[in-house]
Design an enzyme around this catalytic site. Structure first.
Site, PDB file in Angstrom:
ATOM      1  N   TRP A 100       0.813  -1.219   0.000  1.00 15.29           N
ATOM      2  CA  TRP A 100       0.000   0.000   0.000  1.00 15.29           C
ATOM      3  C   TRP A 100       0.840   1.259   0.000  1.00 15.29           C
ATOM      4  CZ3 TRP A 100      -4.347  -0.486  -2.108  1.00 15.29           C
ATOM      5  CH2 TRP A 100      -5.127  -1.648  -1.931  1.00 15.29           C
ATOM      6  N   ASP A 172      -1.574   6.354   6.688  1.00 10.74           N
ATOM      7  CA  ASP A 172      -2.638   5.452   6.233  1.00 10.74           C
ATOM      8  C   ASP A 172      -2.771   4.363   7.306  1.00 10.74           C
ATOM      9  OD1 ASP A 172      -4.260   3.565   5.056  1.00 10.74           O
ATOM     10  OD2 ASP A 172      -2.977   3.228   3.300  1.00 10.74           O
ATOM     11  N   LYS A 196     -12.173  -2.263   6.992  1.00  2.88           N
ATOM     12  CA  LYS A 196     -11.419  -3.253   7.748  1.00  2.88           C
ATOM     13  C   LYS A 196     -11.817  -3.239   9.219  1.00  2.88           C
ATOM     14  CE  LYS A 196      -8.704  -3.200   3.905  1.00  2.88           C
ATOM     15  NZ  LYS A 196      -7.948  -2.260   3.084  1.00  2.88           N
TER      16      LYS A 196
HETATM   17  C1  LIG Z   1      -7.418  -1.695   1.955  1.00  2.00           C
HETATM   18  C2  LIG Z   1      -6.339  -0.678   2.054  1.00  2.00           C
HETATM   19  C3  LIG Z   1      -6.242   0.400   1.162  1.00  2.00           C
HETATM   20  C4  LIG Z   1      -7.184   0.565  -0.009  1.00  2.00           C
HETATM   21  O1  LIG Z   1      -8.441   0.908   0.430  1.00  2.00           O
HETATM   22  P1  LIG Z   1      -9.647   1.177  -0.602  1.00  2.00           P
HETATM   23  O2  LIG Z   1     -10.748   1.541   0.317  1.00  2.00           O
HETATM   24  O3  LIG Z   1      -9.865  -0.062  -1.385  1.00  2.00           O
HETATM   25  O4  LIG Z   1      -9.263   2.321  -1.463  1.00  2.00           O
HETATM   26  C5  LIG Z   1      -5.241   1.325   1.357  1.00  2.00           C
HETATM   27  N1  LIG Z   1      -4.371   1.206   2.368  1.00  2.00           N
HETATM   28  C6  LIG Z   1      -4.416   0.167   3.230  1.00  2.00           C
HETATM   29  C7  LIG Z   1      -3.415   0.089   4.329  1.00  2.00           C
HETATM   30  C8  LIG Z   1      -5.403  -0.796   3.106  1.00  2.00           C
HETATM   31  O5  LIG Z   1      -5.453  -1.824   3.970  1.00  2.00           O
END
Ligand SMILES: *Cc1c(COP(=O)(O)O)cnc(C)c1O
Length: 361
Positions: A100, A172, A196
């Site tokens: 990511w 993030d 998540k």
């Molecule tokens: C799942 C995830 C993303 C992407 O998220 P979307 O909602 O599909 O855009 C980005 N960063 C991390 C750490 C993730 O786990």
């Protein structure tokens, strides 16, 4: 009875789903569902305030931070954050710890002068370099990190209270936000897709310090402009009302678990149990991540004999243990054990893994 180890969209606590079901056809006497009422009406504004206030209390978000419920997901934020934060000199530094953060770097490259302060690509993204070795430019507008790499299973061990880098820290936290208590004041901006640990997909959480709000580039879309969304209390346009409602219910559930301190204890027990089963399998199962950097939420592992992968997944599914297949970028298996996965679910997984190893080892 099944246990859901999906990486995302992921399990939502059963009591949350049950409550949503009970309220679905008639939300608080309105005669309609919560999805069918105005986001600006009194009934929904209470739902919105409840979600925001609960989040602020659970995470101890300081008063000089705004909470925004936006859209675009974690991936959207890879562009939205720089459009808002790069400022005049358009310089930003990034730490690359996996799948990511690599995507975040690819996106931001279109907007500015980007410098990689540290990367664990040479070791296959199996550890995080000590922050003292990160090479951060002092004129960068911010430093971006991904505190939990969902696919690689790497979690920054200092994420709850990171050191000061001299520039705002942007993180993030999509896949581990609210899994443990943390010090929000160490960060300039925290963002997370909801699917998540917070609720359904299509909802994105942004927590931002006031002084970083109003510096978006002129071409930043208004709905993605942190300052504009803060001024309109994240109702510049229609938010994901259903997502906000479910997030609020999830926060109620978290409070019933004893808040973040309470859920952290459960999460600790879950991760300890699962890694122990992997480490004590005499190599039948293995996890490549450096021990201090192992994620509490996403546990990738592989079987020594990969020809058993299909049998493992099929038998696990028959035992009610769902979605254990690893991401295609890494292969093998992955168990995502977010807040909503109960300890008994991990116990069931470990029992299955031990039995499978005994029979096939
Ligand atoms: C799942 C995830 C993303 C992407 O998220 P979307 O909602 O599909 O855009 C980005 N960063 C991390 C750490 C993730 O786990």
């Amino acid at each position: 009875m099944v246990y859901n180890f999906s990486a995302g969209p992921a399990a939502i606590p059963l009591p949350v789903l049950e409550r949503a079901r009970s309220e679905l056809l008639d939300f608080q006497g309105t005669g309609t569902s919560v999805m069918e009422i105005s986001h600006r009406g009194e009934t929904f504004l209470k739902v919105a305030a409840h979600a925001e206030n609960s989040l602020r209390a659970l995470l101890s978000v300081p008063a000089n931070y705004k909470i925004l419920f936006m859209q675009g997901g974690g991936y959207g934020e890879f562009s939205i954050a720089p459009l808002n934060l790069l400022g005049k000199n358009r310089k930003a530094d990034y730490v690359n710890t996996g799948h990511w953060s690599t995507k975040a770097v690819e996106e931001v490259a279109r907007y500015g002068d980007i410098h990689i302060a540290s990367t664990s690509e040479p070791n296959g993204f199996t550890s995080v370099a000590a922050p003292s070795t990160w090479n951060v430019r002092n004129d960068a507008a911010y430093l971006h990190i991904c505190t939990n790499e969902t696919i690689n299973g790497v979690e920054m061990p200092f994420w709850q209270s990171p050191p000061d880098f001299g520039v705002p820290l942007v993180a993030d936290m999509s896949s581990h936000i609210m899994s443990r208590p943390m010090d929000v004041s160490k960060y300039g901006v925290i963002y997370a897709g909801a699917q998540k640990n917070i609720g359904p997909s299509g909802l994105t959480l942004v927590i931002i310090r006031d002084d970083l709000l109003d510096q978006a580039m002129p071409h930043c879309p208004a709905v993605f402009n942190y300052g504009s969304q803060a001024k309109s209390e994240w109702m510049l346009n229609t938010p994901n009302t259903w997502g906000v409602y479910l997030a609020g219910l999830t926060f109620d559930w978290l409070n019933e678990q004893g808040g973040l301190a309470g859920i952290a204890k459960v999460n600790d027990a879950k991760q300890a149990l699962l890694y122990k089963a992997i480490d004590e399998s005499n190599g039948f199962y293995s996890n490549r991540v450096a021990k201090p950097d192992r994620s509490w939420m996403n546990v990738p592992f592989s079987l020594r004999d990969e020809s058993l992968n299909t049998a493992f997944l099929e038998e696990a599914k028959s035992a009610g243990l769902l979605f254990l297949k690893g991401h295609r970028a890494v292969g093998g298996m992955r168990a995502s054990i977010y807040n909503a996965t109960p300890l008994v679910g991990v116990q069931a997984l470990v029992t299955f893994m031990n039995d499978f190893a005994k029979r096939k080892g």
